[in-house]
Write a protein that holds these residues in place. Structure first.
Motif, PDB file in Angstrom:
ATOM      1  N   GLY A  41      54.775  23.254  51.120  1.00  0.00           N
ATOM      2  CA  GLY A  41      55.018  24.525  50.438  1.00  0.00           C
ATOM      3  C   GLY A  41      55.728  24.260  49.134  1.00  0.00           C
ATOM      4  N   PRO A  42      55.954  25.270  48.336  1.00  0.00           N
ATOM      5  CA  PRO A  42      56.661  25.069  47.067  1.00  0.00           C
ATOM      6  C   PRO A  42      58.119  24.717  47.311  1.00  0.00           C
ATOM      7  CG  PRO A  42      56.365  27.417  47.494  1.00  0.00           C
ATOM      8  CD  PRO A  42      55.589  26.681  48.550  1.00  0.00           C
ATOM      9  N   GLN A  63      54.068  34.649  47.098  1.00  0.00           N
ATOM     10  CA  GLN A  63      54.471  33.587  46.175  1.00  0.00           C
ATOM     11  C   GLN A  63      54.611  32.242  46.887  1.00  0.00           C
ATOM     12  OE1 GLN A  63      56.356  36.349  46.831  1.00  0.00           O
ATOM     13  NE2 GLN A  63      57.087  37.308  44.938  1.00  0.00           N
ATOM     14  N   ILE A  64      54.689  32.275  48.216  1.00  0.00           N
ATOM     15  CA  ILE A  64      54.908  31.056  48.989  1.00  0.00           C
ATOM     16  C   ILE A  64      53.744  30.864  49.948  1.00  0.00           C
ATOM     17  CG2 ILE A  64      56.425  29.883  50.630  1.00  0.00           C
ATOM     18  CD1 ILE A  64      58.720  31.610  49.523  1.00  0.00           C
ATOM     19  N   GLU A  65      53.037  29.758  49.830  1.00  0.00           N
ATOM     20  CA  GLU A  65      51.963  29.390  50.762  1.00  0.00           C
ATOM     21  C   GLU A  65      52.411  28.157  51.533  1.00  0.00           C
ATOM     22  OE1 GLU A  65      49.300  31.002  51.422  1.00  0.00           O
ATOM     23  OE2 GLU A  65      49.171  32.449  49.756  1.00  0.00           O
ATOM     24  N   ASP A 106      58.368  39.550  53.395  1.00  0.00           N
ATOM     25  CA  ASP A 106      57.196  40.065  54.116  1.00  0.00           C
ATOM     26  C   ASP A 106      56.487  38.882  54.775  1.00  0.00           C
ATOM     27  OD1 ASP A 106      54.890  41.193  55.043  1.00  0.00           O
ATOM     28  OD2 ASP A 106      54.150  41.872  53.098  1.00  0.00           O
ATOM     29  N   PHE A 107      56.510  38.851  56.116  1.00  0.00           N
ATOM     30  CA  PHE A 107      55.885  37.772  56.887  1.00  0.00           C
ATOM     31  C   PHE A 107      54.460  38.115  57.324  1.00  0.00           C
ATOM     32  CE2 PHE A 107      60.424  36.703  58.222  1.00  0.00           C
ATOM     33  CZ  PHE A 107      60.502  35.562  57.424  1.00  0.00           C
ATOM     34  N   SER A 108      53.906  39.228  56.892  1.00  0.00           N
ATOM     35  CA  SER A 108      52.641  39.702  57.459  1.00  0.00           C
ATOM     36  C   SER A 108      51.465  38.772  57.174  1.00  0.00           C
ATOM     37  CB  SER A 108      52.322  41.107  56.929  1.00  0.00           C
ATOM     38  OG  SER A 108      52.131  41.097  55.519  1.00  0.00           O
ATOM     39  N   ARG A 109      51.564  37.891  56.171  1.00  0.00           N
ATOM     40  CA  ARG A 109      50.461  36.970  55.871  1.00  0.00           C
ATOM     41  C   ARG A 109      50.576  35.646  56.632  1.00  0.00           C
ATOM     42  NH1 ARG A 109      48.105  38.372  50.872  1.00  0.00           N
ATOM     43  NH2 ARG A 109      48.438  40.601  50.556  1.00  0.00           N
ATOM     44  N   LEU A 110      51.628  35.471  57.416  1.00  0.00           N
ATOM     45  CA  LEU A 110      51.794  34.230  58.184  1.00  0.00           C
ATOM     46  C   LEU A 110      50.953  34.263  59.451  1.00  0.00           C
ATOM     47  CD1 LEU A 110      55.616  33.387  58.082  1.00  0.00           C
ATOM     48  CD2 LEU A 110      53.762  32.070  57.068  1.00  0.00           C
ATOM     49  N   GLY A 141      51.028  32.886  54.077  1.00  0.00           N
ATOM     50  CA  GLY A 141      51.901  33.111  52.942  1.00  0.00           C
ATOM     51  C   GLY A 141      53.060  34.035  53.245  1.00  0.00           C
ATOM     52  N   ILE A 142      54.069  33.963  52.375  1.00  0.00           N
ATOM     53  CA  ILE A 142      55.245  34.824  52.464  1.00  0.00           C
ATOM     54  C   ILE A 142      55.387  35.555  51.134  1.00  0.00           C
ATOM     55  CG2 ILE A 142      57.736  34.927  52.840  1.00  0.00           C
ATOM     56  CD1 ILE A 142      57.508  32.210  54.237  1.00  0.00           C
ATOM     57  N   ARG A 143      55.550  36.859  51.208  1.00  0.00           N
ATOM     58  CA  ARG A 143      55.749  37.679  50.023  1.00  0.00           C
ATOM     59  C   ARG A 143      57.226  38.038  49.888  1.00  0.00           C
ATOM     60  NH1 ARG A 143      54.364  39.213  44.953  1.00  0.00           N
ATOM     61  NH2 ARG A 143      55.740  40.958  44.466  1.00  0.00           N
TER      62      ARG A 143
END
Length: 472
Positions: A41-42, A63-65, A106-110, A141-143
């Motif tokens: 990750g970044p 912004q975080i993958e 926002d954890f919804s993309r994990l 990802g994390i928003r």
């Protein structure tokens, strides 16, 4: 049953039986090493206090993958199927507790379609398969978003850890800064009356829209084939274009160790010179300022074959009256826009008897002075049409020509010419034609369907093909 699990179970059963019988012979087998897996990750995220529409960090986009990297690279079998190198449950924990009061998370993309369980600012994700390499091991990802409580300079860290039987995980940390330096570039415009061969004195500059200042800036300038950088500043490094590469580019890096303030604009102490070649046309120039500490400059220089400048030092000057509307996230310009090329199509005149097969050449050339690159469209080809003389049949067509067998064609064949087309390019397209009927002055032609912008001589945009020309 997974192979590794079955293998471990068989070894364990054998060992127990041997111990019970007191009959272990030879040294004991070493335990299988766990598979090393690292979380990716970044390293850091600068969370904008005011993201602009269309930019990275726009509302809704993570912004975080995150992902996992295992040894090796995925290799499909003979059927194109890629298999995991590990099967067995593992757990990934994403702890953003330190961002409480700093940013919304926002954890919804994990976790993909199955998602992750979330308790407050901690997400727990479960997986089963791990593949070699990184490509097939996405975690999602994390928003992050600022809130009414967020303030410039606040920091936090997202800690990612993982665990699983037979796996040795290396975790990862993502540092989050709110309102750090955000540099916007001064927009450029081609000077009035600018022509190929002129030198553009570029007034490069930036405006920091972030809530914090910084110490250390790097300027990166890019120019396509028709552009070069004649300046020789001692705090700049130059990687000139390879003259043998059509898509070659020139790059310069300039390092400034001075401080810059929040909500302030800066420009160069003198304009940066960008020279255009006589063949230049719509060549692309772009630049960017980045907040880079001095200890990271060597990493940037290692990316190219740079030579250091030896002339005067290039500096930064604060601009007190800069208009915010003149600055944007990206800055680029096409230079020059006023040059011309001369595309030329030629045909051929020849005689042939009935039943004879002849080769007919259609010639193409660019007489310059400009090249035709179409850099903005990714180097797509240009096309011309060929009408063949009546009474003939094509026995062989050039590689880049195809029969017009669709509705409403403008000619018999459509031929493509790859771009970029150099300023002195030439090529021959040879058709094999069988003469089915001898027709005096049987005429065809090669032609462009329209006159291209910047075409300096439309008169030679078509060429005539004549079989069995009559005597005058």
């Amino acid at each position: 049953m997974p192979y590794l699990a079955a293998a471990r179970r068989s070894v364990s059963a054998f060992a127990l039986a041997a111990l019970a019988a007191g009959a272990l012979v030879g040294p004991a087998q070493a335990q299988e090493e766990p598979l090393p897996v690292s979380v990716t990750g970044p390293d850091s995220v600068n969370l904008s206090l005011h993201p602009e529409p269309g930019e990275p960090g726009e509302p809704g986009e993570p912004q975080i993958e995150l992902g996992l990297r295992a040894p090796g690279e995925p290799v499909p079998d003979e059927n194109g199927v890629t298999y995991p190198i590990h099967q067995g449950e593992y757990t990934v924990t994403v702890d953003a507790s330190s961002l409480a009061g700093v940013a919304a998370v926002d954890f919804s993309r994990l976790g993909g379609w199955q998602g992750c369980s979330v308790a407050g600012l901690v997400a727990t994700c479960r997986g089963y398969e791990i593949y070699a390499g990184r490509d097939y091991n996405d975690l999602g990802g994390i928003r992050l978003d600022v809130t009414d409580e967020s303030a410039a300079g606040e920091v936090g860290t997202i800690e990612v850890t993982a665990a699983g039987e037979g796996l040795a995980f290396t975790g990862h940390s993502v540092d989050v800064l709110v309102g750090g330096p955000e540099l916007r570039m001064k927009q450029l415009a081609e000077p009035a009356g600018f022509r190929a061969g002129d030198t553009f004195r570029a007034p490069l500059g930036f405006r920091n829209v972030g809530g914090l200042g910084g110490d250390g800036v790097v300027l990166r300038i890019y120019g396509s084939r028709g552009l070069s950088f004649p300046g020789n500043f001692r705090n700049c490094w130059y990687d000139p274009r390879d003259p043998d590469e059509v898509f070659g580019s020139s790059t310069a890096l300039c390092v400034f160790d001075s401080e810059f303030a929040a909500e302030a604009a800066y420009g160069l102490s003198v304009p940066f010179p960008i020279r255009t070649a006589r063949f230049a046309l719509y060549d692309v120039m772009s630049y960017s300022f980045s907040a880079v500490p001095a200890d990271q400059v060597d990493e940037l220089l290692a990316e190219g074959d740079y030579r250091a400048g030896t002339g005067p030092r290039l500096g930064l000057v604060r601009l007190p009256d800069a208009d915010p509307a003149d600055y944007a996230r990206f800055a680029e310009a096409d230079l020059p826009t006023k040059n011309t090329f001369d595309l030329d199509l030629t045909g051929e005149r020849l005689r042939a008897r009935k039943g004879e097969t002849v080769s007919v050449d259609v010639g193409f050339a660019n007489h310059g002075p400009a090249w035709l690159a179409l850099l903005r469209s990714g180097g797509e080809p240009i096309s011309f049409w060929v009408d063949l003389p009546p009474g003939t049949t094509v026995t062989e067509a050039p590689e880049n020509c195809r029969a017009a067998d669709w509705e409403d064609p403008q000619g018999d064949y459509l031929c493509d010419i790859d771009t970029p087309i150099l300023e002195d390019a030439s090529r021959t397209f040879t058709f094999g034609l069988r003469v089915d009927e001898v027709i005096k002055n049987a005429t065809g032609r090669a032609f462009f369907a329209y006159t291209m912008p910047n075409e300096g001589n439309p008169a030679n945009d078509s060429g005539t093909i004549v079989l069995n020309p009559g005597r005058h």
